[in-house]
Design an enzyme around this catalytic site. Sequence first.
Site, short mmCIF file in Angstrom:
data_model
loop_
_atom_site.label_atom_id
_atom_site.label_comp_id
_atom_site.label_asym_id
_atom_site.label_seq_id
_atom_site.Cartn_x
_atom_site.Cartn_y
_atom_site.Cartn_z
CG LEU A 1 -1.98 -1.03 1.33
CD1 LEU A 1 -2.60 -1.04 2.70
CD2 LEU A 1 -3.03 -0.77 0.27
N GLY B 1 5.40 3.28 5.09
CA GLY B 1 5.06 4.03 6.30
C GLY B 1 6.31 4.62 6.91
CG PHE C 1 8.77 2.12 11.55
CD1 PHE C 1 8.40 0.78 11.53
CD2 PHE C 1 8.07 3.00 12.35
CE1 PHE C 1 7.35 0.34 12.29
CE2 PHE C 1 7.01 2.55 13.13
CZ PHE C 1 6.65 1.23 13.09
N GLY C 2 8.72 1.47 7.46
CA GLY C 2 8.69 0.26 6.67
C GLY C 2 7.47 0.23 5.79
N PRO C 3 7.40 -0.79 4.94
CG PRO C 3 7.72 -2.76 3.75
CD PRO C 3 8.37 -1.85 4.74
CB VAL C 4 1.68 -0.08 4.91
CG1 VAL C 4 0.32 -0.51 5.43
CG2 VAL C 4 2.38 0.80 5.93
CE LYS D 1 3.36 1.19 11.68
NZ LYS D 1 2.93 2.51 12.16
CG ASP E 1 4.77 12.19 12.44
OD1 ASP E 1 4.85 13.32 11.89
OD2 ASP E 1 5.21 11.16 11.91
#
Length: 827
Positions: free
Chosen positions: A516, A519, A521-524, A538, A635
Amino acid sequence: MSNSKKLKTSAAGMDKFRNQFLLIYFLLIRSTSSDTINASARITDGETLVSSNGVFELGFFNLNNSTNRYVGIWYSQISVPTYVWVANRESPLTDRFGVLTVTAPGVLAILNRTNGTVWSSSLTTPAPNPIAQLLDSGNLIVKDADDDRFTWQSFDYPCDTLLSGIRLGWNYVTSVETYISSWKSDDDPAKGEYSSHVDPTGYPQMLLKKGDIIQYRIGPWNGLYWSGAPDTSNDPTYFLSLQIFPNEVRYTEGIIGDSVLSMSRLNPNGEGVRSTWNNRTNSWASYTNLPVDNCDNYARCGPHGSCNAGTSPSCGCLERFVPRDPESWGRTDWSDGCVRRISLSCNGDKFLKYSAIKLPDTRNTTYNVERRSLAECQVDCARDCSCVAYTQLNISGDGSGCLFYHGDLIDIRAMASSGQDLYIRMAASEPGDVAGTSRNGGNRGRTRTIVIASTTSLVVVVFVCLIFFYVYGRRRKNDPIVGLFSATHVKEADLPFFSLPTVMKATDNFSNKNKLGEGGFGPVYRGVLEDGQEIAVKRLSKTSRQGVNELRNEVMLIAKLQHRNLVRTLGFCAQGEEYMLIYEYMPNHSLDLTLFDKEKSRLLDWQKRFDIINGIAKGLLYLHQDSRLRIIHRDLKASNILLDADMIPKISDFGLARSFGGNQTEAQTRRVVGTYGYMSPEYAIDGLFSVKSDVFSFGVLVLELVSGHRNRGFILNDHNLNLLGHAWSLYKEDNLRKLVDPCLDEAFDLGQVERAIHVGLLCVQNSPDDRPNMSSVVFMLGNEVALPQAKQPGFFTERDISIDHSSNSSNPTASHNQLTITWTQGR
Ligand SMILES: *[C@@H]1O[C@H](CO)[C@@H](O)[C@H](O)[C@H]1NC(C)=O
Ligand SMILES: *[C@@H]1O[C@H](CO)[C@@H](O)[C@H](O)[C@H]1NC(C)=O
Ligand SMILES: *[C@@H]1O[C@H](CO)[C@@H](O)[C@H](O)[C@H]1NC(C)=O
Ligand SMILES: *[C@@H]1O[C@H](CO)[C@@H](O)[C@H](O)[C@H]1NC(C)=O
Ligand SMILES: *[C@@H]1O[C@H](CO)[C@@H](O)[C@H](O)[C@H]1NC(C)=O
Ligand SMILES: *[C@@H]1O[C@H](CO)[C@@H](O)[C@H](O)[C@H]1NC(C)=O
Ligand SMILES: *[C@@H]1O[C@H](CO)[C@@H](O)[C@H](O)[C@H]1NC(C)=O
Ligand SMILES: *[C@@H]1O[C@H](CO)[C@@H](O)[C@H](O)[C@H]1NC(C)=O
Ligand SMILES: *[C@@H]1O[C@H](CO)[C@@H](O)[C@H](O)[C@H]1NC(C)=O
Ligand SMILES: *[C@@H]1O[C@H](CO)[C@@H](O)[C@H](O)[C@H]1NC(C)=O
């Protein structure tokens, strides 16, 4: 008819009245579930007893489509049938005509339709006027109505479930043992193959057996916790205790307080699971699963072997020990274990310290419980040539009692934390005063040499290793206590655990088509569970060490939050290097993808935008004021607002969020992390964050939603103001209409739009004290009240943003999202 004293007196001599009274009483008993029956009442199939706190219920049940009926106790208020005790586990009723009675002199019995007894409780002390009562603890007791002492209790006959208050162990006088035994299968509560015992041979420890064969071992008890288990002694929510008396040994455990439902259960497959009920997810969340890994397999590495789950192979000899049979050891058959490289001679032997281990099997030990120092223990052990090792019996005090080992030292494992010291007898000629830690490191080299030197084909070894890893990997799949997530985290988080294979299957092996986005700190990834539920996963990128902390932070916080405008977390997955959080899937993705897209932004009419603004405000209000914790998100930005199918906004990504206790309202950090364009001046410059820094970010979001522009990167030819500056200048010109996204085609309520912009500007004022709190924001958005004059926003020109990144450019998180800046301030 009645044995009840109370009834006798109240109805003395008035038969008619008495009968009427009884009738009413019975009606009452039937309609309002009571927790007690006496000799003149019986529970028929379909009726239940409910403990006075409503937590436990006793009655008849069957499992799945089996027609067997059982009498048992289950958790009353939860939707997942959870039977904590079964009376007639070995002798089910075959129809629905059974009854449960308690009869003088105090026997609880289950009768079938012909009044044959299918099960009955044992009788110790007669109770002429017996009652049976289901207590709030889930204990079913029998006692005399006029006496407080129980004559029988179900807690003395547990099945597969350990509830708070059940005491496992031995009564040496009666030779009666209280232990847990698994069900035969999920559908059959009869005694299964596995059982868990407090073993009183030697110094007590807990043994889990399959039949008579030990599968794994918990303990021994070190005064604070079981050796080899996490140190839970500082955990205020949880208690464990082993008590040794001359006549008995007793073990109890449980969660302190009754705010959560909890239990430990021995599953039909021999797995020990501790879990607590999660109201939010409507499921049991397990926080400890045993065995944790292969090193928990009893005596895996043989005598004097030490198992270390973190090394490969996992078995090594204790330092200064060598494989008894190098050839079989080289074949990874570790059962022969290891021997001292220099034999003992009794006289003149010395003791070397081995640290950070789970103490070996204590069945061949002696102990004393008097207060003795380690030095005294050593003297005693040295004097006895059969004593091969000693250690402190109880680590909770200073030198309380000694534990002496005789014979082989079996079932040792290296512990990363909460391990203990063991002083092992060594020949005088063995070099060294104090042995280092017994991590397998020291002898792994030797093991390898032997492996290679031995004539066994290397290929075979590799093959065996592969099988081992395969098995090992599979064994760990249900183990949520890995790496940086300690047992405490998992328990506190109270989040369901997803196994890696489940997640891999759902996401089609993390295929790119399911990705998707990226994010913090890494892919979603998007995924679909077997039951059809869509999820978002996540996945922490393996290189992101910082991400682990953030993911953990998120796990800890988000499990405690629940609000319509916060994204819902379904669970997490941690295995080996993999850490993942699983959320509900949001079909409309993040707000930025729609809002800042020329085409898609047309789908967001003013009403939708205003609803989104209000939704975010409510979510933030919940975080700041209404949740159990005061949470500052830190954030907040358009890409962290997710939209569900109905375009309801959900705040997500709590990786940077901080919770505040009590009345604390602001804090300072040396590590400022946030997103350029959304950060308030006091946070960006001084690292000061408070609810008001979130309010600032919210204000930015409002202005972005109205204008359809990002604050950052907003460029108009005629000035170098950012979006805030532009809004501010239009506010001063009293020309707010000009800020509105042209693609709304003038289809909006101008009053509402102007109110939104005005509130947005109030939120981004330079001084935190001037900014409204979120309850005011929600109120001002929803009501036609007069708004205060806005003051100049913080960071209203691009040039104002002068942040010194030079102090640390190699920070690992700086790269994970180009919009996020991170630096350490040299203060
Ligand atoms: C059982 O106990 C209740 C309350 O103690 C009493 O009122 C009643 O008469 C007794 N009834 C039976 C059913 O014996
Ligand atoms: C229970 O029912 C399911 C279908 O509903 C069936 O597949 C299964 O064989 C049944 N089990 C027993 C023990 O009857
Ligand atoms: C079983 O016992 C109850 C109560 O004592 C009695 O009413 C009933 O008739 C008995 N049933 C049979 C089949 O004996
Ligand atoms: C009731 O239990 C008795 C004693 O266990 C047994 O002999 C009898 O067959 C049972 N009757 C029924 C209908 O199950
Ligand atoms: C009932 O059947 C389901 C599905 O076959 C199974 O998952 C479950 O373990 C069985 N037992 C109970 C007590 O639900
Ligand atoms: C869980 O939910 C039940 C029913 O909704 C409620 O009675 C109970 O108090 C809740 N427990 C906790 C710990 O929130
Ligand atoms: C939001 O999702 C729903 C359902 O998937 C879809 O019908 C709708 O068009 C989406 N709206 C936007 C603005 O993308
Ligand atoms: C805030 O908390 C601190 C320490 O927890 C306490 O000393 C102080 O009195 C509290 N202030 C208020 C206003 O409650
Ligand atoms: C929010 O601000 C309003 C108005 O200044 C004030 O009355 C209210 O007490 C504040 N609420 C909190 C929780 O600080
Ligand atoms: C970056 O920070 C680390 C730790 O804070 C420090 O050791 C290092 O010297 C810093 N690098 C620079 C370029 O200042």
